[in-house]
Design an enzyme around this catalytic site. Structure first.
Site, mmCIF file in Angstrom:
data_model
loop_
_atom_site.group_PDB
_atom_site.id
_atom_site.type_symbol
_atom_site.label_atom_id
_atom_site.label_comp_id
_atom_site.label_asym_id
_atom_site.label_seq_id
_atom_site.Cartn_x
_atom_site.Cartn_y
_atom_site.Cartn_z
ATOM 1 N N TYR A 102 0.793 -1.229 0.000
ATOM 2 C CA TYR A 102 0.000 0.000 0.000
ATOM 3 C C TYR A 102 0.827 1.281 0.000
ATOM 4 O O TYR A 102 0.257 2.373 -0.072
ATOM 5 C CB TYR A 102 -0.944 -0.006 1.213
ATOM 6 C CG TYR A 102 -1.927 -1.161 1.192
ATOM 7 C CD1 TYR A 102 -2.908 -1.242 0.213
ATOM 8 C CD2 TYR A 102 -1.858 -2.186 2.140
ATOM 9 C CE1 TYR A 102 -3.804 -2.301 0.174
ATOM 10 C CE2 TYR A 102 -2.753 -3.253 2.117
ATOM 11 C CZ TYR A 102 -3.719 -3.307 1.137
ATOM 12 O OH TYR A 102 -4.615 -4.354 1.095
ATOM 13 N N ASP A 162 -25.789 -2.271 -2.321
ATOM 14 C CA ASP A 162 -27.181 -1.814 -2.383
ATOM 15 C C ASP A 162 -27.299 -0.338 -2.010
ATOM 16 O O ASP A 162 -28.124 0.383 -2.586
ATOM 17 C CB ASP A 162 -28.054 -2.650 -1.438
ATOM 18 C CG ASP A 162 -28.248 -4.078 -1.944
ATOM 19 O OD1 ASP A 162 -27.849 -4.379 -3.085
ATOM 20 O OD2 ASP A 162 -28.792 -4.902 -1.179
ATOM 21 N N ARG A 166 -9.860 -11.335 -3.658
ATOM 22 C CA ARG A 166 -9.941 -9.881 -3.896
ATOM 23 C C ARG A 166 -10.375 -9.554 -5.322
ATOM 24 O O ARG A 166 -10.542 -8.388 -5.681
ATOM 25 C CB ARG A 166 -8.582 -9.213 -3.640
ATOM 26 C CG ARG A 166 -8.107 -9.322 -2.212
ATOM 27 C CD ARG A 166 -6.804 -8.574 -2.001
ATOM 28 N NE ARG A 166 -6.102 -9.098 -0.853
ATOM 29 C CZ ARG A 166 -6.355 -8.740 0.420
ATOM 30 N NH1 ARG A 166 -7.261 -7.827 0.684
ATOM 31 N NH2 ARG A 166 -5.674 -9.289 1.413
ATOM 32 N N ASN A 174 -13.352 3.688 -1.344
ATOM 33 C CA ASN A 174 -12.474 2.532 -1.187
ATOM 34 C C ASN A 174 -12.990 1.807 0.049
ATOM 35 O O ASN A 174 -12.704 2.217 1.180
ATOM 36 C CB ASN A 174 -11.012 2.953 -1.003
ATOM 37 C CG ASN A 174 -10.100 1.743 -0.843
ATOM 38 O OD1 ASN A 174 -10.554 0.603 -0.732
ATOM 39 N ND2 ASN A 174 -8.793 1.985 -0.842
ATOM 40 N N HIS A 184 -15.233 -6.687 -1.161
ATOM 41 C CA HIS A 184 -15.318 -8.067 -1.644
ATOM 42 C C HIS A 184 -16.434 -8.865 -0.977
ATOM 43 O O HIS A 184 -16.670 -10.013 -1.345
ATOM 44 C CB HIS A 184 -13.978 -8.779 -1.392
ATOM 45 C CG HIS A 184 -12.791 -7.948 -1.762
ATOM 46 N ND1 HIS A 184 -12.564 -7.499 -3.047
ATOM 47 C CD2 HIS A 184 -11.767 -7.443 -1.016
ATOM 48 C CE1 HIS A 184 -11.454 -6.771 -3.071
ATOM 49 N NE2 HIS A 184 -10.954 -6.722 -1.850
ATOM 50 N N HIS A 242 -9.073 1.361 -5.450
ATOM 51 C CA HIS A 242 -8.226 0.538 -4.584
ATOM 52 C C HIS A 242 -6.792 0.990 -4.774
ATOM 53 O O HIS A 242 -6.360 1.212 -5.918
ATOM 54 C CB HIS A 242 -8.328 -0.953 -4.938
ATOM 55 C CG HIS A 242 -9.690 -1.499 -4.684
ATOM 56 N ND1 HIS A 242 -10.148 -1.796 -3.423
ATOM 57 C CD2 HIS A 242 -10.705 -1.764 -5.533
ATOM 58 C CE1 HIS A 242 -11.391 -2.233 -3.507
ATOM 59 N NE2 HIS A 242 -11.759 -2.218 -4.775
ATOM 60 N N VAL A 243 -6.080 1.092 -3.691
ATOM 61 C CA VAL A 243 -4.677 1.505 -3.752
ATOM 62 C C VAL A 243 -3.858 0.446 -4.485
ATOM 63 O O VAL A 243 -3.045 0.747 -5.356
ATOM 64 C CB VAL A 243 -4.135 1.712 -2.315
ATOM 65 C CG1 VAL A 243 -2.642 2.037 -2.334
ATOM 66 C CG2 VAL A 243 -4.917 2.816 -1.603
ATOM 67 N N SER A 244 -4.095 -0.798 -4.135
ATOM 68 C CA SER A 244 -3.333 -1.914 -4.735
ATOM 69 C C SER A 244 -4.073 -2.454 -5.962
ATOM 70 O O SER A 244 -5.269 -2.171 -6.154
ATOM 71 C CB SER A 244 -3.161 -3.035 -3.704
ATOM 72 O OG SER A 244 -4.428 -3.589 -3.371
#
Ligand SMILES: O=C1C[C@@](O)(C(=O)O)C[C@@H](O)[C@@H]1O
Length: 160
Positions: free
Chosen positions: A33, A98, A122, A85, A91, A111-113
């Site tokens: 990260y 919803d 993931r 994020n 996940h 997402h950072v990664s």
């Protein structure tokens, strides 16, 4: 008239929502990260949003229900967009999916990664399915890119 101005003012706000463990950015698995902190992310978001005449309202929570409350609040406050994020909840959380679908606010997932280059669990994201766009793998620069894309989507013009 005063009411219309207030609505316009709030419509220029985007919500930047960070989920569980993102408060640990900077110290958490830096090989995945990076070293930037959540404060760095929020500063980047505020600066990028300001470039488009938008205000970034940044929130972080480790609780799913609180993130859902933030999304509902974004609708009440007539937010112009959401950057989210949701961390690990991306996940797992049909409820977050919803909420995003329910409020009908243009949403970008970040997402950072690069979640697709990581563990199988993931690879699927419920929040990506609810968002109009999703990006991952750019480190915290993903938030800047997401706000740029959101600004284009909602027609917010860059200030020179
Ligand atoms: O908490 C996180 C962070 C993350 O959302 C990211 O920003 O790369 C990726 C998720 O899989 C993980 O659970």
């Amino acid at each position: 008239m005063a009411q219309a101005s207030a609505a316009q003012a709030s419509a220029a706000t985007i919500y930047v929502l960070n989920g569980p463990n993102l408060n640990l950015l900077g110290t958490r698995e830096p090989e995945t990260y990076g070293h930037a902190t959540l404060a760095d992310v929020e500063k980047l978001c505020a600066e990028t949003a300001a470039h488009f005449g938008l205000k970034a309202d940044c929130r972080q929570s480790n609780r799913e229900g609180e993130l859902i409350d933030f999304i509902h609040e974004a609708r009440e406050k007539k937010a112009a967009g959401i950057i989210i994020n949701a961390g690990g909840y991306s996940h797992t959380s049909i409820a977050l999916h919803d909420a995003i679908v329910g409020v009908k606010i243009p949403t970008v997932e970040v997402h950072v990664s690069n979640i697709h280059a990581r563990e199988d669990f993931r690879h699927h994201s419920f929040t990506a399915r609810a968002a109009f766009a999703s990006l991952c793998g750019f480190g915290i620069d993903g938030y800047r890119l997401a706000i740029n894309g959101l600004a284009a989507k909602i027609g917010a013009k860059a200030k020179t």
